[in-house]
Design a protein around this motif. Structure first.
Motif, PDB file in Angstrom:
ATOM      1  N   LYS A   1       0.819  -1.261   0.074  1.00  0.00           N
ATOM      2  CA  LYS A   1       0.003   0.070   0.030  1.00  0.00           C
ATOM      3  C   LYS A   1       0.776   1.402  -0.037  1.00  0.00           C
ATOM      4  O   LYS A   1       0.442   2.213  -0.734  1.00  0.00           O
ATOM      5  CB  LYS A   1      -0.814   0.012   1.346  1.00  0.00           C
ATOM      6  CG  LYS A   1      -1.865  -1.088   1.334  1.00  0.00           C
ATOM      7  CD  LYS A   1      -2.443  -1.258   2.566  1.00  0.00           C
ATOM      8  CE  LYS A   1      -3.336  -2.619   2.854  1.00  0.00           C
ATOM      9  NZ  LYS A   1      -4.074  -2.806   3.770  1.00  0.00           N
TER      10      LYS A   1
ATOM     11  N   GLY B   1      -7.590   2.022   7.421  1.00  0.00           N
ATOM     12  CA  GLY B   1      -6.480   1.918   6.368  1.00  0.00           C
ATOM     13  C   GLY B   1      -5.041   1.919   6.432  1.00  0.00           C
ATOM     14  O   GLY B   1      -4.237   1.416   5.968  1.00  0.00           O
TER      15      GLY B   1
ATOM     16  N   THR C   1       2.270   4.835   7.282  1.00  0.00           N
ATOM     17  CA  THR C   1       0.724   4.884   6.605  1.00  0.00           C
ATOM     18  C   THR C   1      -0.056   6.091   7.216  1.00  0.00           C
ATOM     19  O   THR C   1      -0.679   6.770   6.276  1.00  0.00           O
ATOM     20  CB  THR C   1       0.018   3.658   6.848  1.00  0.00           C
ATOM     21  OG1 THR C   1      -0.088   3.493   8.317  1.00  0.00           O
ATOM     22  CG2 THR C   1       0.833   2.633   6.643  1.00  0.00           C
TER      23      THR C   1
ATOM     24  N   TYR D   1      -3.957   7.432  -0.835  1.00  0.00           N
ATOM     25  CA  TYR D   1      -3.722   6.312   0.066  1.00  0.00           C
ATOM     26  C   TYR D   1      -4.611   5.277   0.017  1.00  0.00           C
ATOM     27  O   TYR D   1      -4.611   4.375  -0.021  1.00  0.00           O
ATOM     28  CB  TYR D   1      -3.338   6.787   1.268  1.00  0.00           C
ATOM     29  CG  TYR D   1      -3.017   5.844   2.427  1.00  0.00           C
ATOM     30  CD1 TYR D   1      -1.753   4.920   2.124  1.00  0.00           C
ATOM     31  CD2 TYR D   1      -3.720   5.404   3.403  1.00  0.00           C
ATOM     32  CE1 TYR D   1      -1.519   3.842   3.062  1.00  0.00           C
ATOM     33  CE2 TYR D   1      -3.553   4.349   4.212  1.00  0.00           C
ATOM     34  CZ  TYR D   1      -2.269   3.762   3.979  1.00  0.00           C
ATOM     35  OH  TYR D   1      -2.078   2.392   4.671  1.00  0.00           O
TER      36      TYR D   1
ATOM     37  N   VAL E   1      -4.794   1.303  -0.852  1.00  0.00           N
ATOM     38  CA  VAL E   1      -5.221   0.259   0.221  1.00  0.00           C
ATOM     39  C   VAL E   1      -6.149  -0.489  -0.693  1.00  0.00           C
ATOM     40  O   VAL E   1      -6.230  -1.729  -0.379  1.00  0.00           O
ATOM     41  CB  VAL E   1      -6.095   1.160   1.412  1.00  0.00           C
ATOM     42  CG1 VAL E   1      -6.615   0.173   2.105  1.00  0.00           C
ATOM     43  CG2 VAL E   1      -5.042   1.818   2.281  1.00  0.00           C
TER      44      VAL E   1
ATOM     45  N   GLY F   1      -7.969  -4.090   4.249  1.00  0.00           N
ATOM     46  CA  GLY F   1      -7.177  -4.607   5.264  1.00  0.00           C
ATOM     47  C   GLY F   1      -8.300  -5.296   6.420  1.00  0.00           C
ATOM     48  O   GLY F   1      -8.992  -6.266   5.762  1.00  0.00           O
TER      49      GLY F   1
ATOM     50  N   TYR G   1     -13.767   1.173   2.843  1.00  0.00           N
ATOM     51  CA  TYR G   1     -12.635   2.047   2.357  1.00  0.00           C
ATOM     52  C   TYR G   1     -13.144   2.956   1.197  1.00  0.00           C
ATOM     53  O   TYR G   1     -12.642   4.053   1.236  1.00  0.00           O
ATOM     54  CB  TYR G   1     -11.491   1.323   1.710  1.00  0.00           C
ATOM     55  CG  TYR G   1     -10.776   0.452   2.839  1.00  0.00           C
ATOM     56  CD1 TYR G   1      -9.961   0.762   4.068  1.00  0.00           C
ATOM     57  CD2 TYR G   1     -10.959  -1.081   2.935  1.00  0.00           C
ATOM     58  CE1 TYR G   1      -9.721   0.135   5.011  1.00  0.00           C
ATOM     59  CE2 TYR G   1     -10.598  -1.794   4.026  1.00  0.00           C
ATOM     60  CZ  TYR G   1      -9.940  -1.293   4.990  1.00  0.00           C
ATOM     61  OH  TYR G   1      -9.195  -1.920   5.962  1.00  0.00           O
TER      62      TYR G   1
END
Length: 1004
Positions: free
Chosen positions: A494, A538, A700, A711, A715, A721, A728
């Motif tokens: 990621k 995330g 992160t 980002y 992810v 995740g 997300y």
């Protein structure tokens, strides 16, 4: 006299362990014996280790077979002979070759042909190293055989596979499982002879009394064999001894690299840094681990040269040398990391480095290691028979119907109510439980040895294509082979993808930052603000509901707090009851001084006298119980479960208790501390390990703070995740993104971001074939965007079924034509019956068909998205039959503290757990109508009456409570809310009335 003994590592054939074999030998006064598992050497090293402890002479060999058909048994004269045998077996295992009638001429190994094999293949002209094996069963035929004349070639070969009838029953079940057949149909030729047992040595000698020369040959044979591996406490490492040409060169290189690393890590080098560095270098040299550090440095240096991200974890993160070599990004001086956890003179094994790479980069790194070093293998592990697997296998063996097998697998039955066959299945699971089923690969362990890996065992070749040892990490460490852990991790993928996106879209902004500049991140108020408010969706492991709750309870607002939280969240601290106590002591100054034992508080002041890290086990054992550092480390390792049954661990446990009594501690205190250690140590992180996790979390969090949309795309593109992709996407929307369904011109296989416009990838359309996606993207790249449906159909080879998926998800919305009309066109232009297997050379003229005007509602589109994507892009609240009767949300929780609240929530995740009394309770995380997240708890009485019924929206009535400032709802009752009927199968007019334009932030 026993030259052909099997253990349960003769997979799906043998029935007991190598330790049980040695114990059996002791019971039968056998002073020497050979372990010869079938085409396997898994038990060899531990057999030698345990034989030394039991004063039995070990001999190693291999029983070579094609399936169950015996070919020959080979016995190693010495370690070089064992190497020859392992080379030979590995060659056949790697290439899946059958063994020939006769093996090659070994220089340091004997060959024993079974009596029956010699007769069957008419083997003659025996070489000096070749013998004929005679079992007790063979004796009645020997006197009438031509082989009686070969007196100097005959030896005792009484196979040992069983101890008793119970073992034979287990053997038959294993053979039936291996052959995938009913037990009643198992062929006799697939089974061993029931008489393959060990007899007292006097009985065996008596059986061969008529042929004393056979006994003499066997005795002479066994005396000529000797095998040795060093398992002593002071054993030397068997890893690659020298990275360069000599120890002196290695030491000079290590010192040079440390000096070069000092300015990068410490712009101002203080005396404390110098002293710590010298102390570590002296000990690393003294214990022979210089090459171990240099090999790890080599690995991460190559990774940096390829621009691969990595995180160095494990106890090695306690080392300043590792920090200077950039193996880790954890500063041991800043965190005062406990040096003795990293390395001490009493500890034989080296510090442990777990090096994480992106799951995309890890295969390249593994290949590099195999090409860079000479003697390399992956570390093996055993997959054992577990309950569900055994029930399924034995159910098939006994002929149980599938539905009955399923019931047994669930474990919800009473023995007294089972029928005869089901009772047998349950009974025999106890025979097989814990036995190895097959060999597999350790999650990330790689061995780099000074000697050929076949010095220690044969290797097999799993699908990954790399040689893999026949033993696990525990045995490897026993003999001095220390693994290098090369692991794959999506969190790093990621980070890498996010930076790649930024380098293309916002190069000037990302150029101002260095992802490895952790010191800058630690002091960034924007990043620490995310930690303080637990806005970590995330962000590596800190995104889970449990971690979010802990961050708020601990009032974590910086890097050091996150390091502690990383270990406190582990099961051991919670199980021992010390998580709550730690929070209380953290929030209430003075509580630690009142309640903690003075010794505990003195050795762990930073954690208020509470064990939080693995080092704390060593500290408590050393300072509180008076164990030396080596014994303390045995205790720490033993708590992991890998060594718990070993005698050395039992001795240390007894010494812990006796030492405490000698110090005058009360038994209540001793066992209170011991129980904390026992429940905690196996699940705890080393502090350096927690710090490594915190470093990656801060990387992160930096990306989340400054480049949130990019980002979130990274992810999503790397498997999400803790949560489903839907959430997300929701988080990206809450961060300002405009979410678009897959588009034929703007989407790729994965998600793409254009400023704030996030286009979902074709990856979410599960029924869309990968090859079709490849064609679409390739054609678009070469010849530009598609201008119409007709243009698309002319340029891309596609079936009507695949085209329909794209049309239904509205991937052609840029045309401005209703998707129902597009579906009509597609059906008219494509025919199901004619398969076109090549692209068209010339674009045909398309007939302009007259299609009736059609329309699509937003509600219909939402249900189509639910079907094809697995989630809808509008607010799920817009799908309810009855709109919510209130707008209460997370924002109102504080106002309702200690009062009851009526609130709606869309399920994010539900955690099922059990109380100490074994009753089921649940924790649920939900999204409210405004898009904010809140938490609920259902205690056993409520969970029993109001079970969750799958995904959807629930209406809750419960009490808002606060624990250490963390607000949640203790549910009293709840009800799942109904969605409207799918309009594609209902009256469109009625459904359309229900669906209004949403003002909810979950909607576009």
């Amino acid at each position: 006299m026993y030259l052909n003994c099997h253990t349960y590592y003769s997979l799906r054939y043998g029935t007991f362990s190598e330790v049980a074999l040695l114990q059996l030998a002791q019971e039968n006064q056998v002073a020497q014996l050979a372990l010869t598992d079938i085409n396997c050497t898994s038990a060899g090293l531990n057999f030698v280790r345990k034989a030394q402890e039991l004063d039995i002479k070990p001999i190693l060999g291999i029983d070579f077979r094609n399936g169950v058909e015996p070919c020959f048994v080979c016995i190693a004269k010495n370690n070089h002979g064992y190497l020859e045998l392992n080379d030979y077996l590995s060659e056949h295992l790697h290439h899946k070759k059958d063994f020939p009638v006769r093996p090659p001429k070994f220089k340091n190994a004997y060959v024993i042909y079974p009596f029956e094999t010699v007769l069957q293949h008419e083997i003659t002209n025996f070489l000096e190293h070749e013998f004929i094996g005679i079992s007790i069963a063979d004796l009645r035929r020997l006197r009438f055989s031509r082989l009686i004349g070969l007196k100097d070639r005959l030896v005792v070969q009484q196979p040992v596979t069983f101890r008793n009838k119970r073992d034979f029953n287990a053997h038959r079940l294993l053979r039936a499982i291996d052959n995938n057949t009913l037990l009643s149909k198992l062929c006799v030729t697939e089974q061993a002879d029931p008489e393959e047992k060990m007899f007292p040595i006097q009985n065996l000698a008596a059986a061969f009394s008529e042929y004393p020369f056979i006994l003499e040959n066997t005795e002479r044979f066994m005396k000529a064999c000797s095998i040795h591996f060093d398992f002593s406490k002071g054993r030397k490492p068997q890893n690659l001894k020298n990275y360069l040409g000599s120890q002196a060169e290695d030491e000079r290189l290590l010192e040079k690299l440390c000096e070069e690393g000092l300015p990068y890590r410490y712009p101002e080098v203080g005396e404390d840094v110098r002293a710590r560095l010298e102390k570590e270098l002296d000990l690393i040299k003294q214990m022979g681990f210089v090459s171990y550090f240099l090999i790890n440095w080599d690995i991460v240096s190559y990774a940096r040269s390829r621009n691969f991200f990595h995180v160095g974890r494990g106890s090695g993160a306690n080392s300043i040398v590792a920090y200077l070599l950039r193996i880790t990004d954890v500063d041991p001086m800043e965190l005062d990391l406990y040096f003795e956890r990293f390395m001490n003179l009493y500890r034989a094994n080296p510090p442990d480095f777990d090096i994480d790479f992106s799951h995309h980069d890890r295969p390249i790194m593994t290949q590099y290691i195999f090409e860079r070093f000479e003697h390399v293998a992956l570390l093996g592990t055993y997959v054992t028979f577990k309950w569900r697997g055994m029930v399924r296998e034995l159910g098939k063996v006994f002929g149980l119907p599938k539905d009955e097998i399923d019931k047994l697998c669930d474990g919800n039955f009473k023995d007294a109510r089972l029928d005869g066959v089901s009772s047998l299945v349950v009974k025999y699971t106890k025979l097989l439980e814990g036995m190895p089923n097959y060999l597999s690969i350790h999650a990330g362990g790689i061995l780099i040895s000074d000697k050929p890996l076949h010095w220690f065992s044969a290797t097999h070749l799993p699908p990954k294509g790399y040689p893999t040892t026949h033993y696990d990490m525990v045995i490897a460490e026993d003999v001095g082979l220390y693994k290098f852990d090369i692991l794959g991790q999506r969190g790093l993928s990621k980070i890498k993808e996010c930076i790649t996106i930024l380098e293309e879209a916002r190069p000037d902004e990302i150029a101002q930052w260095d992802i490895h500049d952790i010191k800058r991140f630690k002091n960034d108020p924007k990043i620490n603000g995310l930690v303080r408010t637990a806005q970590c969706m995330g962000c590596f492991y800190v995104e889970s509901p449990a971690m979010r709750m802990l961050l708020k309870k601990l009032q974590v607002a910086n890097y050091l707090g996150l390091v502690a939280a990383s270990s406190i969240i582990r099961p051991g601290v919670a199980k021992s009851g010390m998580m709550r106590e730690y929070i209380l002591r953290h929030r209430n100054p003075g509580r630690a001084e009142k309640l903690a034992h003075p010794v505990m508080l003195r050795i762990m002041p930073e954690t208020y006298g509470v064990m939080v890290y693995q080092e704390d086990v060593i500290k408590v054992a050393h300072h509180f119980a008076g164990l030396d550092l080596g014994e303390a480390d045995v205790l720490r390792r033993g708590m992991s479960g890998k060594f718990r049954s070993r005698a050395e661990f039992q001795r240390v446990e007894e010494k812990f208790i006796s030492n405490c009594r000698e110090k005058g501690y009360a038994d209540t205190l001793i066992f209170e501390i011991w129980n904390q250690v026992a429940s905690f140590a196996g699940y705890a992180f080393a502090k350096g390990h927690s710090a490594s996790y915190a470093v990656e979390s801060y990387q992160t969090l930096f990306l989340r703070a400054y480049f949130p949309l990019e980002y979130m795309v990274a992810v999503l593109n790397n498997g999400g995740g803790f949560y489903r992709s839907e959430f997300y996407i929701h988080e990206a929307r809450m961060l300002g993104a405009i979410i678009h369904a897959p588009c034929i011109n703007n989407s790729d296989a994965r998600n793409r971001i254009y400023g704030k416009e996030l286009y979902l990838g074709f990856m979410y359309l599960k029924e869309l074939e990968v090859r079709v996606v490849d064609r679409i993207l390739k054609e678009r790249t070469v010849n530009g965007s598609y201008i119409s449906l007709e243009d698309f159909l002319d340029r891309v080879l596609i079936s009507i079924e695949q085209a329909s998926i794209l049309i239904r998800i509205d991937a052609f919305r840029f045309t401005g034509t209703n998707k129902h009309e597009l579906l009509w066109k597609a059906h008219l232009y494509l025919t199901k019956n004619v398969k076109i297997d090549h692209p068209k050379l010339f674009r045909p003229k398309q007939q302009d068909f007259q299609i009736p005007k059609l329309h699509t509602t937003d509600l219909e589109q939402a249900f189509t998205q639910l079907e094809l994507l697995g989630f809808c892009l509008c607010s799920p609240y817009d799908l309810l039959v009855e709109p919510p009767k209130n707008s209460t949300g997370c924002k109102d929780l504080e106002r309702y503290l200690n009062r009851h609240i009526d609130i709606y929530g869309y399920i994010v995740t539900v955690k099922n757990t059990k109380t100490h009394k074994g009753k089921r309770m649940q924790f649920a995380t939900l999204v409210d109508q405004q898009g904010a997240v809140f938490d609920t708890v259902l205690f056993p009485p409520v969970a029993a009456v109001y079970p969750f019924q799958g995904r959807g929206i629930y209406r809750f009535y419960g009490k808002v409570v606060s624990e250490f400032g963390f607000l949640s709802i203790e549910v009293v009752k709840m009800q799942k809310q109904d969605y409207v009927q799918d309009p594609r199968y209902a009256d469109m007019k009625t459904s359309a009335k229900v669906f209004g334009k949403s003002k909810n932030p979950l909607a576009n």
